[in-house]
Scaffold this motif. Structure first.
Motif, PDB file in Angstrom:
ATOM      1  N   LEU A 123      44.956  51.394  46.470  1.00 29.47           N
ATOM      2  CA  LEU A 123      43.569  51.562  46.893  1.00 29.47           C
ATOM      3  C   LEU A 123      42.757  52.240  45.797  1.00 29.47           C
ATOM      4  O   LEU A 123      43.184  53.234  45.218  1.00 29.47           O
ATOM      5  CB  LEU A 123      43.494  52.405  48.173  1.00 29.47           C
ATOM      6  N   PHE A 124      41.568  51.683  45.532  1.00 34.46           N
ATOM      7  CA  PHE A 124      40.639  52.258  44.575  1.00 34.46           C
ATOM      8  C   PHE A 124      39.383  52.679  45.325  1.00 34.46           C
ATOM      9  O   PHE A 124      38.801  51.879  46.066  1.00 34.46           O
ATOM     10  CB  PHE A 124      40.245  51.231  43.506  1.00 34.46           C
ATOM     11  N   ASP A 125      38.990  53.926  45.157  1.00 35.95           N
ATOM     12  CA  ASP A 125      37.751  54.422  45.766  1.00 35.95           C
ATOM     13  C   ASP A 125      36.588  54.190  44.809  1.00 35.95           C
ATOM     14  O   ASP A 125      36.697  54.459  43.615  1.00 35.95           O
ATOM     15  CB  ASP A 125      37.851  55.920  46.066  1.00 35.95           C
ATOM     16  N   MET A 126      35.493  53.712  45.358  1.00 40.41           N
ATOM     17  CA  MET A 126      34.248  53.562  44.605  1.00 40.41           C
ATOM     18  C   MET A 126      33.202  54.429  45.314  1.00 40.41           C
ATOM     19  O   MET A 126      32.460  53.940  46.179  1.00 40.41           O
ATOM     20  CB  MET A 126      33.789  52.104  44.565  1.00 40.41           C
ATOM     21  N   PRO A 127      33.160  55.733  44.989  1.00 39.50           N
ATOM     22  CA  PRO A 127      32.263  56.633  45.711  1.00 39.50           C
ATOM     23  C   PRO A 127      30.783  56.279  45.561  1.00 39.50           C
ATOM     24  O   PRO A 127      29.995  56.503  46.464  1.00 39.50           O
ATOM     25  CB  PRO A 127      32.551  58.010  45.117  1.00 39.50           C
ATOM     26  N   SER A 128      30.409  55.702  44.423  1.00 44.86           N
ATOM     27  CA  SER A 128      28.998  55.355  44.221  1.00 44.86           C
ATOM     28  C   SER A 128      28.564  54.255  45.186  1.00 44.86           C
ATOM     29  O   SER A 128      27.419  54.221  45.621  1.00 44.86           O
ATOM     30  CB  SER A 128      28.760  54.922  42.773  1.00 44.86           C
ATOM     31  N   GLU A 129      29.496  53.360  45.536  1.00 48.36           N
ATOM     32  CA  GLU A 129      29.185  52.273  46.458  1.00 48.36           C
ATOM     33  C   GLU A 129      29.649  52.591  47.880  1.00 48.36           C
ATOM     34  O   GLU A 129      29.330  51.872  48.814  1.00 48.36           O
ATOM     35  CB  GLU A 129      29.857  50.988  45.987  1.00 48.36           C
ATOM     36  N   GLY A 130      30.444  53.655  48.033  1.00 47.34           N
ATOM     37  CA  GLY A 130      30.944  54.026  49.358  1.00 47.34           C
ATOM     38  C   GLY A 130      31.981  53.039  49.881  1.00 47.34           C
ATOM     39  O   GLY A 130      32.110  52.844  51.086  1.00 47.34           O
ATOM     40  N   LEU A 131      32.732  52.419  48.990  1.00 45.84           N
ATOM     41  CA  LEU A 131      33.714  51.413  49.375  1.00 45.84           C
ATOM     42  C   LEU A 131      35.099  51.748  48.817  1.00 45.84           C
ATOM     43  O   LEU A 131      35.237  52.543  47.892  1.00 45.84           O
ATOM     44  CB  LEU A 131      33.301  50.035  48.852  1.00 45.84           C
ATOM     45  N   GLN A 132      36.076  51.081  49.402  1.00 47.32           N
ATOM     46  CA  GLN A 132      37.438  51.137  48.886  1.00 47.32           C
ATOM     47  C   GLN A 132      37.897  49.713  48.632  1.00 47.32           C
ATOM     48  O   GLN A 132      37.667  48.828  49.451  1.00 47.32           O
ATOM     49  CB  GLN A 132      38.397  51.759  49.907  1.00 47.32           C
ATOM     50  N   TYR A 133      38.530  49.506  47.500  1.00 50.30           N
ATOM     51  CA  TYR A 133      39.069  48.201  47.176  1.00 50.30           C
ATOM     52  C   TYR A 133      40.590  48.280  47.180  1.00 50.30           C
ATOM     53  O   TYR A 133      41.169  49.241  46.697  1.00 50.30           O
ATOM     54  CB  TYR A 133      38.603  47.738  45.790  1.00 50.30           C
ATOM     55  N   ALA A 134      41.201  47.241  47.707  1.00 46.68           N
ATOM     56  CA  ALA A 134      42.664  47.165  47.700  1.00 46.68           C
ATOM     57  C   ALA A 134      43.075  46.122  46.672  1.00 46.68           C
ATOM     58  O   ALA A 134      42.531  45.021  46.638  1.00 46.68           O
ATOM     59  CB  ALA A 134      43.184  46.771  49.072  1.00 46.68           C
ATOM     60  N   ARG A 135      44.021  46.482  45.837  1.00 48.91           N
ATOM     61  CA  ARG A 135      44.561  45.566  44.843  1.00 48.91           C
ATOM     62  C   ARG A 135      46.039  45.383  45.091  1.00 48.91           C
ATOM     63  O   ARG A 135      46.767  46.332  45.336  1.00 48.91           O
ATOM     64  CB  ARG A 135      44.419  46.148  43.438  1.00 48.91           C
ATOM     65  N   LYS A 136      46.462  44.165  45.010  1.00 49.82           N
ATOM     66  CA  LYS A 136      47.880  43.859  45.129  1.00 49.82           C
ATOM     67  C   LYS A 136      48.532  44.067  43.771  1.00 49.82           C
ATOM     68  O   LYS A 136      48.052  43.547  42.765  1.00 49.82           O
ATOM     69  CB  LYS A 136      48.049  42.410  45.586  1.00 49.82           C
ATOM     70  N   THR A 137      49.599  44.862  43.745  1.00 47.41           N
ATOM     71  CA  THR A 137      50.304  45.119  42.496  1.00 47.41           C
ATOM     72  C   THR A 137      51.730  44.598  42.590  1.00 47.41           C
ATOM     73  O   THR A 137      52.309  44.520  43.667  1.00 47.41           O
ATOM     74  CB  THR A 137      50.343  46.630  42.169  1.00 47.41           C
ATOM     75  N   LYS A 138      52.265  44.261  41.464  1.00 43.24           N
ATOM     76  CA  LYS A 138      53.623  43.739  41.395  1.00 43.24           C
ATOM     77  C   LYS A 138      54.386  44.551  40.360  1.00 43.24           C
ATOM     78  O   LYS A 138      53.944  44.689  39.225  1.00 43.24           O
ATOM     79  CB  LYS A 138      53.575  42.270  40.986  1.00 43.24           C
ATOM     80  N   LYS A 139      55.521  45.120  40.777  1.00 48.84           N
ATOM     81  CA  LYS A 139      56.334  45.936  39.888  1.00 48.84           C
ATOM     82  C   LYS A 139      57.669  45.236  39.694  1.00 48.84           C
ATOM     83  O   LYS A 139      58.312  44.843  40.665  1.00 48.84           O
ATOM     84  CB  LYS A 139      56.536  47.322  40.499  1.00 48.84           C
ATOM     85  N   THR A 140      58.091  45.102  38.453  1.00 50.68           N
ATOM     86  CA  THR A 140      59.335  44.422  38.135  1.00 50.68           C
ATOM     87  C   THR A 140      60.269  45.376  37.406  1.00 50.68           C
ATOM     88  O   THR A 140      59.851  46.059  36.479  1.00 50.68           O
ATOM     89  CB  THR A 140      59.065  43.191  37.247  1.00 50.68           C
ATOM     90  N   ASN A 141      61.523  45.413  37.854  1.00 55.78           N
ATOM     91  CA  ASN A 141      62.555  46.225  37.204  1.00 55.78           C
ATOM     92  C   ASN A 141      63.753  45.349  36.883  1.00 55.78           C
ATOM     93  O   ASN A 141      64.043  44.396  37.607  1.00 55.78           O
ATOM     94  CB  ASN A 141      63.036  47.357  38.114  1.00 55.78           C
TER      95      ASN A 141
END
Length: 162
Positions: A123-141
């Protein structure tokens, strides 16, 4: 003469401590090595203390079998196909408090590199816009044999201790 007796007593004391520690390790992590291939057995035996420290802390026990032997002897709880058992280990984790069990088949090839992919959301907060964005991440090991074993024991431990 006295020095020989003292040396023998020290040797007996060291052996007693080693046997006592091995019995404690076997209570929490049991490697049933009748038919497990030798390189896998040796690596697991060397790492038994590390695994035992983790599972003692979480109140679980781990049993590691040759997959074919476990299925034919009736140690496996889940049904497994015979053709998929060659060259694999059956790792069984049991919660010592409530008896919940989980098991997985893991490759016994110590030279194989196991690729693990995990998808998560950030989750990324954008306080200037008052929104939260969700990004899908992929981790590889890329895991070695032991790291793959540790990861699977950790996942099964989390599952049976919830």
């Amino acid at each position: 003469m006295v020095s020989k007796v003292m040396a023998k007593l020290r040797q007996v004391r060291v052996e007693y401590r080693r046997n006592k520690e091995q019995k404690l390790l076997n209570n929490f992590v049991t490697i049933h090595g009748d038919r497990i291939n030798k390189p896998a057995y040796e690596e697991m035996k060397d790492a038994q203390k590390v695994m035992a420290n983790y599972v003692m802390k979480n109140g679980v026990g781990v049993d590691i079998y040759d997959a074919q032997e476990a299925v034919t002897s009736g140690y496996a709880v889940k049904p497994h196909k015979d053709e998929s058992l060659a060259g694999k280990l059956l790792v069984k984790v049991t919660n010592l408090l409530n008896g919940l069990e989980d098991e997985k088949l893991i490759s016994a090839d110590t030279k194989k590199i196991h690729r693990v992919e995990k998808t998560d959301y950030m989750l990324f907060d954008m306080p200037s816009e008052g929104l939260q964005y969700a990004r899908k991440t992929k981790k590889t090991n890329e895991d070695t044999f032991l790291r793959n074993l540790y990861r699977n024991i950790q996942e099964m431990t989390e599952k049976v201790t919830k």
